[in-house]
Design a protein around this motif. Structure first.
Motif, PDB file in Angstrom:
ATOM      1  N   ASP A   1       0.901  -1.243   0.002  1.00 25.41           N
ATOM      2  CA  ASP A   1      -0.053  -0.030  -0.079  1.00 25.41           C
ATOM      3  C   ASP A   1       0.913   1.342   0.033  1.00 25.41           C
ATOM      4  O   ASP A   1       1.768   1.330   0.637  1.00 25.41           O
ATOM      5  N   GLU A   2       0.514   2.182  -0.815  1.00 25.79           N
ATOM      6  CA  GLU A   2       1.311   3.316  -0.729  1.00 25.79           C
ATOM      7  C   GLU A   2       0.220   4.451  -0.983  1.00 25.79           C
ATOM      8  O   GLU A   2      -0.153   4.861  -2.292  1.00 25.79           O
ATOM      9  N   GLY A   3      -0.261   5.115  -0.057  1.00 31.03           N
ATOM     10  CA  GLY A   3      -1.449   6.175  -0.311  1.00 31.03           C
ATOM     11  C   GLY A   3      -2.729   5.212  -0.674  1.00 31.03           C
ATOM     12  O   GLY A   3      -3.033   4.465   0.045  1.00 31.03           O
ATOM     13  N   SER A   4      -3.174   5.945  -1.731  1.00 30.09           N
ATOM     14  CA  SER A   4      -4.533   5.240  -2.169  1.00 30.09           C
ATOM     15  C   SER A   4      -4.220   4.111  -3.273  1.00 30.09           C
ATOM     16  O   SER A   4      -5.223   3.416  -3.677  1.00 30.09           O
TER      17      SER A   4
ATOM     18  N   ARG B   1      -2.773   0.643  -4.019  1.00 35.37           N
ATOM     19  CA  ARG B   1      -2.506  -0.893  -3.556  1.00 35.37           C
ATOM     20  C   ARG B   1      -2.281  -1.650  -4.734  1.00 35.37           C
ATOM     21  O   ARG B   1      -2.805  -1.957  -5.744  1.00 35.37           O
TER      22      ARG B   1
END
Length: 96
Positions: A66-69, A71
């Protein structure tokens, strides 16, 4: 086979790395099928696995990220490849 993989991954410049990925994909197919060599009919699957390994570099050990919004997730062996290889698996006899 190297040339075909280079066409699938045009940004890849390291031919030695691509050759290693093709070899690793072949070893994975042999381990899954129980064969000593990759059947000619599975060469497309070998290229697909090699490309998948290239695209997953940097994700070793992760099944999801996950990185911010955003996935990103990865299957160990996608179902479409498993279905392609299943007919080439060798059976094993077990003594009781």
């Amino acid at each position: 086979m190297l040339e075909k993989l280079k066409r699938r991954i045009p940004d890849a410049k390291d031919e030695a790395l691509l050759a290693e990925l093709i070899e690793a994909a072949g070893q994975a197919i042999c381990a899954y099928t129980g064969r000593a060599a990759v059947p000619a009919a599975l060469e497309a699957a070998q290229l697909e696995i090699a490309a998948m390994l290239f695209n997953r570099m940097g994700m070793e050990g992760e099944s999801a990220h996950d990185e911010g919004s955003l996935r990103r997730s990865a299957e160990s062996l996608p179902e479409f490849l498993r279905r392609q290889m299943n007919p080439y698996r060798l059976g094993r006899a077990v003594e009781s």
